[in-house]
Scaffold this motif. Structure first.
Motif, PDB file in Angstrom:
ATOM      1  N   LEU A  58      -6.642   2.495  -9.564  1.00  0.00           N
ATOM      2  CA  LEU A  58      -5.262   2.663 -10.008  1.00  0.00           C
ATOM      3  C   LEU A  58      -5.199   3.386 -11.352  1.00  0.00           C
ATOM      4  N   SER A  59      -6.055   3.016 -12.285  1.00  0.00           N
ATOM      5  CA  SER A  59      -6.052   3.678 -13.597  1.00  0.00           C
ATOM      6  C   SER A  59      -6.459   5.137 -13.482  1.00  0.00           C
ATOM      7  N   SER A  60      -7.386   5.426 -12.567  1.00  0.00           N
ATOM      8  CA  SER A  60      -7.792   6.816 -12.346  1.00  0.00           C
ATOM      9  C   SER A  60      -6.624   7.629 -11.806  1.00  0.00           C
ATOM     10  N   ALA A  61      -5.851   7.040 -10.898  1.00  0.00           N
ATOM     11  CA  ALA A  61      -4.694   7.732 -10.330  1.00  0.00           C
ATOM     12  C   ALA A  61      -3.614   7.960 -11.388  1.00  0.00           C
TER      13      ALA A  61
ATOM     14  N   SER B 256       0.831  -1.206   0.000  1.00  0.00           N
ATOM     15  CA  SER B 256       0.000   0.000   0.000  1.00  0.00           C
ATOM     16  C   SER B 256       0.863   1.254   0.000  1.00  0.00           C
ATOM     17  N   LYS B 257       1.922   1.230   0.788  1.00  0.00           N
ATOM     18  CA  LYS B 257       2.836   2.375   0.830  1.00  0.00           C
ATOM     19  C   LYS B 257       3.555   2.536  -0.506  1.00  0.00           C
ATOM     20  N   PHE B 258       3.887   1.416  -1.134  1.00  0.00           N
ATOM     21  CA  PHE B 258       4.532   1.452  -2.452  1.00  0.00           C
ATOM     22  C   PHE B 258       3.638   2.154  -3.468  1.00  0.00           C
ATOM     23  N   LEU B 259       2.365   1.771  -3.520  1.00  0.00           N
ATOM     24  CA  LEU B 259       1.447   2.376  -4.486  1.00  0.00           C
ATOM     25  C   LEU B 259       1.144   3.834  -4.154  1.00  0.00           C
TER      26      LEU B 259
ATOM     27  N   ALA C  12     -14.643  16.374 -10.943  1.00  0.00           N
ATOM     28  CA  ALA C  12     -13.258  16.611 -11.328  1.00  0.00           C
ATOM     29  C   ALA C  12     -12.275  16.075 -10.292  1.00  0.00           C
ATOM     30  N   GLU C  13     -12.652  16.090  -9.030  1.00  0.00           N
ATOM     31  CA  GLU C  13     -11.747  15.660  -7.966  1.00  0.00           C
ATOM     32  C   GLU C  13     -11.830  14.156  -7.771  1.00  0.00           C
ATOM     33  N   MET C  14     -10.699  13.508  -7.697  1.00  0.00           N
ATOM     34  CA  MET C  14     -10.650  12.057  -7.523  1.00  0.00           C
ATOM     35  C   MET C  14     -10.467  11.713  -6.059  1.00  0.00           C
TER      36      MET C  14
ATOM     37  N   THR D 261       2.083   6.694  -6.956  1.00  0.00           N
ATOM     38  CA  THR D 261       1.046   7.546  -7.552  1.00  0.00           C
ATOM     39  C   THR D 261       1.094   8.973  -7.028  1.00  0.00           C
ATOM     40  N   GLY D 262       2.162   9.348  -6.362  1.00  0.00           N
ATOM     41  CA  GLY D 262       2.253  10.697  -5.824  1.00  0.00           C
ATOM     42  C   GLY D 262       1.161  10.986  -4.815  1.00  0.00           C
ATOM     43  N   GLU D 263       0.852   9.972  -3.999  1.00  0.00           N
ATOM     44  CA  GLU D 263      -0.154  10.042  -2.931  1.00  0.00           C
ATOM     45  C   GLU D 263      -1.566  10.267  -3.456  1.00  0.00           C
ATOM     46  N   ARG D 264      -1.788   9.960  -4.731  1.00  0.00           N
ATOM     47  CA  ARG D 264      -3.156  10.001  -5.251  1.00  0.00           C
ATOM     48  C   ARG D 264      -3.984   8.852  -4.684  1.00  0.00           C
TER      49      ARG D 264
END
Length: 447
Positions: free
Chosen positions: A203-206, A143-146, A405-407, A150-153
């Motif tokens: 993940l794809s959204s991020a 989880s920390k890796f992802l 607009a906000e994820m 993703t830049g904390e997205r």
């Protein structure tokens, strides 16, 4: 691991390296011109394919491990090959180092599931607990890796919760199988497959938010992309459940009825999706034809078990007639957007892959059986894209909905909290499609 066919996964690098020239704002493009074929939707489909296939193959390998089945090694190799494809996808986005990190953690978590299977076989509760403890540590590290990638997205805490669900589902499926509660085992497996599509959504959204210029400013979560993902899920799941049911049929496995029941439940879900677009009668026609073609596969299995070549040929002939009729049905339903000739060719490939996988399994060529099973799983992405694209083109106004607009940083479902559920969205199509549904019924009856 002999199986290394790159066409099974849409390389994410193809999307990431696409020219950003001519890119337009997603807020201008997608609401007015909805499409299932955008760079972000392709990304989501590719991740949904590989992540859900992981769940299917993991459940399969764990089940085979419990049985001490002859095809366990082949099932495990297929699962490892899926890991290789997932690693390539991560590398194409985040680079070699990140890909290697992913591969190590992902491979380790598969190993912990294997440890759990082995411990269950020897009734070693301490070893089972140790395996679960390692899975708990894995979900925290991964989880920390992802989150970092993703830049904390994606937030690590939400990701960890989602990964715990993944663990619970696979362990639940395995435990239920060992206890002989086969219906619950397949229920868990189906939930696990569906859950991984939600992971792909987040993940794809991020990723598309992280690299907007590489994805032509498109979004992975739109009504059109949701439709494609939903059909990706159900059609690929059909292929996996069909493979399992056919194997169970020739083996005379105790869980055959449960696996066949899961396949029938998948058919119900597919029919509900068709009904929500084209009406109840069209949905019923779909369900009847789809169920019939499953029956022909069952007849082929029975004929193989009996060594009756004439019955096998009859089953294949029935499948040939089905694909012609079903192709005409979809061409009519989509007002000619899907062409029956091309559809029939695609359906023949589907038949060849499932029959080929089964024949290889029955002959003891397990590596080839799983190779063809993976091909069958990947192939179903094509009809999902074609059908979803035709529906969106048929009813564009129903998929031209402004998305937030906000994820949100759930990590599991993209805009799941604010998104209109698939069934609710398509239910609104019923009234608009009333005239079309009547036309479909008349044309199909006439043909």
């Amino acid at each position: 691991m002999k199986f290394r066919k790159s066409y099974l996964a849409i390389p994410l690098s193809l999307t990431l390296l696409a020219s950003a020239g001519g890119a337009v704002s997603a807020h201008n493009l997608e609401p007015s011109n909805p499409s299932v074929e955008t760079p972000s939707s392709d990304l989501r489909s590719s991740l949904g394919h590989l992540l859900s296939e992981h769940a299917y193959l993991a459940a399969e390998a764990m089940r085979k491990g419990a049985e001490g089945a002859k095809d366990f090694d082949a099932a495990a190799n297929a699962l490892n090959d899926n890991t290789t494809d997932l690693t390539a996808a991560i590398e194409s986005v985040y680079g070699t180092d990140a890909g290697q990190q992913f591969n190590e953690m992902w491979t380790n978590h598969i190993g912990f599931f294997v440890d759990y299977v082995k411990a269950s076989g020897s009734n070693d509760q301490a070893a089972k607990d140790e395996a679960l403890s390692k899975l708990d540590n894995y979900r925290s590290d991964f989880s920390k890796f992802l989150e970092t990638a993703t830049g904390e997205r994606l937030e690590s805490s939400s990701l960890a919760d989602g990964l715990q669900m993944h663990v619970n589902q696979l362990v639940g499926a395995f435990d239920s199988y060992v206890k002989g509660d086969y219906e619950k085992a397949y229920q868990y497996e189906r939930e696990s497959i569906h859950h991984m599509h939600m992971v792909a959504k987040g993940l794809s959204s991020a990723i598309s938010d992280q690299f907007p210029e590489k994805f032509h400013e498109t979004m992975a979560v739109t009504p059109a992309a949701d439709l494609r993902a939903h059909l990706d899920h159900l059609l690929t799941e059909h292929a996996s459940l069909a493979v399992t049911a056919m194997q169970n049929g020739i083996d005379g496995s105790e869980d055959f009825e449960a696996s066949a029941g899961a396949l029938a439940a998948n058919t119900k879900d597919l029919a509900a999706a068709i009904s929500s677009v084209y009406g109840d009668e069209a949905g019923k026609q779909f369900e009847n034809m789809w169920s019939e073609h499953i029956g022909f596969f069952v007849e082929y299995v029975k004929a193989t078990e009996a060594g009756d070549e004439a019955k096998k040929e009859e089953a294949l002939k029935n499948l040939d007639s089905y694909r012609g009729e079903f192709s005409k049905f979809l061409e009519t339903a989509t007002d000619g957007r899907l062409k029956s000739g091309a559809l029939a060719d695609g359906l023949q490939m589907h038949v060849n892959q499932l029959v080929g996988s089964f024949d290889s399994y029955a002959a003891g060529d397990y590596e080839k059986a799983y190779e063809q099973a993976r091909e069958a799983y990947a192939h179903m992405l094509n009809p999902a894209k074609g059908l979803s694209g035709s529906i969106v083109d048929q009813f564009p106004e129903k998929f031209a909905i402004n998305m937030p607009a906000e994820m949100p940083k759930t990590g599991m479902g993209g805009t799941a909290e604010r998104e209109m559920p698939f069934e609710m969205l398509l239910a609104g199509l019923f009234a608009a499609a009333g005239i079309t549904a009547m036309a479909v019924r008349r044309k199909v009856e006439k043909n």
